[in-house]
Design a protein around this motif. Structure first.
Motif, short mmCIF file in Angstrom:
data_model
loop_
_atom_site.label_atom_id
_atom_site.label_comp_id
_atom_site.label_asym_id
_atom_site.label_seq_id
_atom_site.Cartn_x
_atom_site.Cartn_y
_atom_site.Cartn_z
N ALA A 260 -17.30 51.63 99.84
CA ALA A 260 -16.15 51.14 99.08
C ALA A 260 -15.00 52.14 99.17
O ALA A 260 -15.22 53.35 99.06
CB ALA A 260 -16.52 50.89 97.62
N LEU A 261 -13.81 51.61 99.38
CA LEU A 261 -12.58 52.40 99.36
C LEU A 261 -11.76 51.96 98.15
O LEU A 261 -11.54 50.76 97.96
CB LEU A 261 -11.76 52.19 100.64
CG LEU A 261 -12.47 52.47 101.97
CD1 LEU A 261 -11.53 52.18 103.14
CD2 LEU A 261 -12.96 53.92 102.03
N VAL A 262 -11.34 52.90 97.34
CA VAL A 262 -10.59 52.60 96.12
C VAL A 262 -9.21 53.26 96.24
O VAL A 262 -9.12 54.49 96.42
CB VAL A 262 -11.33 53.11 94.87
CG1 VAL A 262 -10.50 52.87 93.62
CG2 VAL A 262 -12.69 52.43 94.74
N GLY A 263 -8.15 52.48 96.16
CA GLY A 263 -6.80 52.99 96.38
C GLY A 263 -5.91 52.93 95.16
O GLY A 263 -5.90 51.93 94.44
N LYS A 264 -5.17 54.00 94.94
CA LYS A 264 -4.15 54.03 93.89
C LYS A 264 -2.94 53.25 94.37
O LYS A 264 -2.35 53.58 95.40
CB LYS A 264 -3.76 55.46 93.57
CG LYS A 264 -2.57 55.61 92.63
CD LYS A 264 -2.14 57.07 92.50
CE LYS A 264 -0.84 57.21 91.72
NZ LYS A 264 -0.36 58.61 91.66
N GLY A 265 -2.53 52.23 93.59
CA GLY A 265 -1.41 51.39 93.99
C GLY A 265 -0.29 51.38 92.97
O GLY A 265 0.09 50.31 92.49
N ILE A 266 0.24 52.55 92.65
CA ILE A 266 1.40 52.61 91.75
C ILE A 266 2.64 52.32 92.59
O ILE A 266 3.12 53.19 93.33
CB ILE A 266 1.50 53.97 91.04
CG1 ILE A 266 0.22 54.25 90.25
CG2 ILE A 266 2.72 53.99 90.12
CD1 ILE A 266 -0.07 53.25 89.14
N MET A 284 9.17 57.96 94.94
CA MET A 284 8.02 57.48 94.17
C MET A 284 7.63 56.05 94.53
O MET A 284 6.66 55.51 94.01
CB MET A 284 8.29 57.61 92.68
CG MET A 284 8.25 59.05 92.18
SD MET A 284 6.64 59.86 92.51
CE MET A 284 6.97 60.75 94.06
N LYS A 285 8.36 55.43 95.46
CA LYS A 285 7.88 54.18 96.04
C LYS A 285 6.63 54.44 96.88
O LYS A 285 5.85 53.52 97.14
CB LYS A 285 8.97 53.53 96.90
CG LYS A 285 9.30 54.30 98.20
CD LYS A 285 10.36 53.57 99.00
CE LYS A 285 10.59 54.25 100.36
NZ LYS A 285 11.58 53.50 101.17
N TYR A 286 6.44 55.70 97.30
CA TYR A 286 5.28 56.06 98.10
C TYR A 286 4.02 56.28 97.26
O TYR A 286 2.97 56.62 97.81
CB TYR A 286 5.57 57.33 98.91
CG TYR A 286 6.67 57.18 99.92
CD1 TYR A 286 6.57 56.28 100.97
CD2 TYR A 286 7.83 57.96 99.84
CE1 TYR A 286 7.59 56.14 101.89
CE2 TYR A 286 8.85 57.83 100.76
CZ TYR A 286 8.72 56.92 101.79
OH TYR A 286 9.73 56.78 102.71
N ASP A 287 4.12 56.08 95.94
CA ASP A 287 2.97 56.35 95.09
C ASP A 287 1.88 55.29 95.25
O ASP A 287 0.85 55.36 94.58
CB ASP A 287 3.40 56.47 93.63
CG ASP A 287 2.55 57.45 92.85
OD1 ASP A 287 1.85 58.26 93.48
OD2 ASP A 287 2.60 57.42 91.61
N MET A 288 2.12 54.31 96.11
CA MET A 288 1.09 53.31 96.41
C MET A 288 0.49 53.51 97.78
O MET A 288 -0.19 52.62 98.32
CB MET A 288 1.68 51.88 96.30
CG MET A 288 3.05 51.68 96.90
SD MET A 288 3.17 51.95 98.68
CE MET A 288 2.16 50.62 99.25
N CYS A 289 0.68 54.69 98.37
CA CYS A 289 0.17 54.91 99.72
C CYS A 289 -1.36 54.94 99.78
O CYS A 289 -1.94 54.68 100.84
CB CYS A 289 0.76 56.19 100.31
SG CYS A 289 2.47 55.99 100.87
N GLY A 290 -2.02 55.26 98.67
CA GLY A 290 -3.48 55.15 98.65
C GLY A 290 -3.90 53.70 98.84
O GLY A 290 -4.81 53.38 99.62
N ALA A 291 -3.22 52.79 98.13
CA ALA A 291 -3.48 51.36 98.30
C ALA A 291 -3.15 50.92 99.72
O ALA A 291 -3.90 50.14 100.34
CB ALA A 291 -2.64 50.57 97.30
N ALA A 292 -2.03 51.40 100.25
CA ALA A 292 -1.64 51.03 101.61
C ALA A 292 -2.69 51.48 102.62
O ALA A 292 -2.98 50.76 103.59
CB ALA A 292 -0.28 51.65 101.95
N SER A 293 -3.28 52.65 102.39
CA SER A 293 -4.30 53.15 103.33
C SER A 293 -5.57 52.31 103.27
O SER A 293 -6.25 52.14 104.28
CB SER A 293 -4.61 54.62 103.05
OG SER A 293 -5.36 54.78 101.87
N VAL A 294 -5.89 51.77 102.09
CA VAL A 294 -7.04 50.88 101.99
C VAL A 294 -6.79 49.60 102.78
O VAL A 294 -7.63 49.15 103.57
CB VAL A 294 -7.35 50.53 100.51
CG1 VAL A 294 -8.42 49.44 100.42
CG2 VAL A 294 -7.82 51.78 99.77
#
Length: 493
Positions: A260-266, A284-294
């Motif tokens: 499982a991959l869990v991404g921060k999507g702020i 701070m638009k980049y604060d969802m890059c964890g979600a983007a990587s998922v």
């Protein structure tokens, strides 16, 4: 830019431009020597003239036979021993030089250069990655786009017949990975008024349609029923409703436990009531890059058709100040039942991730990796070269570290000692959401560790690697290469 492989003799190929590596300032590879003989020594004569610098990344364009066919000579350094740094510099230089001429197709022999500790498959993958990096443009929101086409349009990697099948597989995988990286970059580069939590949900649904993935997008009522009050607290000040996005890829037997991959999507982070300074807040638009990587990794894995089961979970919200926003000192109850005192509303990523880490337990995953632009403290500790890696599992740490080295998307293991947990004590709740300035990235990981039960877990802090600032700012697509290589390793291990 499209890549393919071909097993053929260089002398018989006709192309707009052939890329020939030069080692030690004067030595051609076997393919280069064959082409030199076929053209009457024109290439070796140019080398003898000294027109090509021996420095790695130097290039020299030659016209062959008096026609439109060109040879691009690419220097790999002054010594016969070629390291990864010199290799990467030379390959990037080749794409820059080729992009400046009117050649729609090219044939590359750059992988004929021996690279210390690396095989031909690594060199093929790296050429695809470098080419797609050079070709990437983000122009979706411009009224006038660059009229200069991306060149070359097609690159053929000439390979030996003996390894042609494996080479074709590696190039196809590298192309799939590049598609995933491009998706992650596109999402990161979109502004917050476009890329909202609902937009991320729509992107996930499109991936589901395109690659036959099962996708669920949970709204506020569903999250309330699940008692995800920590995640929900982050989005209370925003007009944009939060979302929990779940994607399922099944490439193996249903009996196999998934990763499982869990991404921060702020999707935008103002800091909430603990408002950030105005300078560079646009980033701070980049604060969802964890979600983007998922999402990027899910796309790459699905296109590769890897024999693995994979779950992607994205906790998406917008962190804004407002009359309903969480206040410093508020206490919320997470899905796990643990209570959290919110001392700083700008430490919101861990508040959405903790509920996602609890939620993912229902899938009985073998391993969970969460990915988040979590702390500025990680940037101070590691700069912009390595992502921060936190885990108690030595074997998992080794897997991720090795995958990062192989992919050129590195991470560095950080401590996760129980002693740091003391900094999260609260007199009013089970824990505080911050532990003070000392070891801020470590205490953030310690916070998440309290919710990672029932599976092997690792946390990647990508605050320093997910995007670049300055005049050429933009999302990097990291750590999609690391995660994808990790999953390939799980298939092959």
């Amino acid at each position: 830019m499209k890549f393919s492989t071909r097993a053929a003799s260089i002398e018989r190929l006709r192309t707009d431009c052939v890329w020939l590596p030069v080692v030690g300032g004067r030595h051609l590879s076997p393919g280069g020597e064959a082409l030199d003989a076929e053209t009457g020594g024109r290439i070796s004569a140019a080398l003898a003239s000294g027109d090509l610098s021996a420095k790695a990344g130097a290039t020299l364009m030659l016209h062959l036979d008096g026609d439109a066919r060109r040879a691009l000579l690419v220097s790999f350094g002054e010594t016969d021993e070629v390291g990864e740094k010199a290799w990467n510099e030379a390959v990037r230089a080749a794409f820059r030089a080729a992009g400046a001429i009117a050649a729609n197709d090219a044939v590359s022999l750059l992988h004929e250069v021996p690279v210390t500790g690396r095989g031909v498959e690594w060199k093929l993958r790296n050429q695809v990655a470098a080419g797609r990096e050079a070709a990437y443009r983000f122009e979706q929101l411009k009224s006038k786009r660059d009229k200069q086409p991306v060149r070359p349009e097609r690159v053929t990697l000439l390979v030996a017949r003996a390894g042609a099948s494996r080479a074709a597989t590696e190039v196809a995988r590298a192309t799939a990975l590049a598609n995933g990286v491009d998706l992650a970059r596109d999402l990161g580069n979109l502004p917050g008024n476009v890329c909202t939590p609902s937009y991320l949900g729509d992107v996930a649904k499109k991936l589901g349609r395109d690659f036959d993935l099962k996708v669920e997008v949970l709204g506020e009522r569903q999250m309330q029923a699940l008692k995800m009050f920590s995640l929900l607290s982050v989005g209370k000040g925003s007009e944009q409703p939060p979302r929990l996005i779940v994607l399922h890829y099944q490439g193996a037997s249903s009996k196999q436990a998934p990763v499982a991959l869990v991404g921060k999507g702020i999707t935008f982070d103002t800091g909430g009531i603990s408002l950030k300074p105005a300078a560079e807040m646009d980033e701070m638009k980049y604060d969802m890059c964890g979600a983007a990587s998922v999402l990027g990794t899910m796309r790459a894995v699905a296109e590769m058709k890897l024999k693995i089961n994979l779950v992607g979970v994205i906790a998406a919200a917008e962190n804004m100040p407002g009359g309903r926003a969480s206040k410093p000192g508020d206490i919320v109850t997470s899905m796990s039942g643990q209570t959290i005192e919110i001392l700083n509303t700008d430490a919101e990523g861990r508040l959405v991730l903790c509920d996602a880490l609890t939620y993912v337990q229902r899938f009985k995953p073998r391993t969970v990796v969460d990915i988040a632009t979590l702390t500025g403290a990680c940037v101070i500790a590691l700069g912009h070269h390595h992502s921060g890696l936190f885990t108690r599992e030595d074997a998992l740490a080794a897997e991720l570290t090795d995958a990062g080295r192989e992919a050129g998307d590195t991470c560095w293991r950080m401590p996760l000692d129980d002693a740091y947990q003391e900094q999260l004590k609260s007199p009013f709740a089970d824990m505080a959401n911050i532990g003070g300035r000392p070891a801020g990235s470590v205490t953030a990981a310690c916070f998440l560790s309290r919710f990672a039960d029932g599976y092997d877990w690792a946390h990647l802090d990508i605050a320093g690697t997910a995007w670049k600032s300055g005049a050429n700012k933009g999302a990097s697509g990291r750590p999609v290469p690391l995660l994808t290589r990790f999953l390939i390793g799980r298939c092959e291990g």
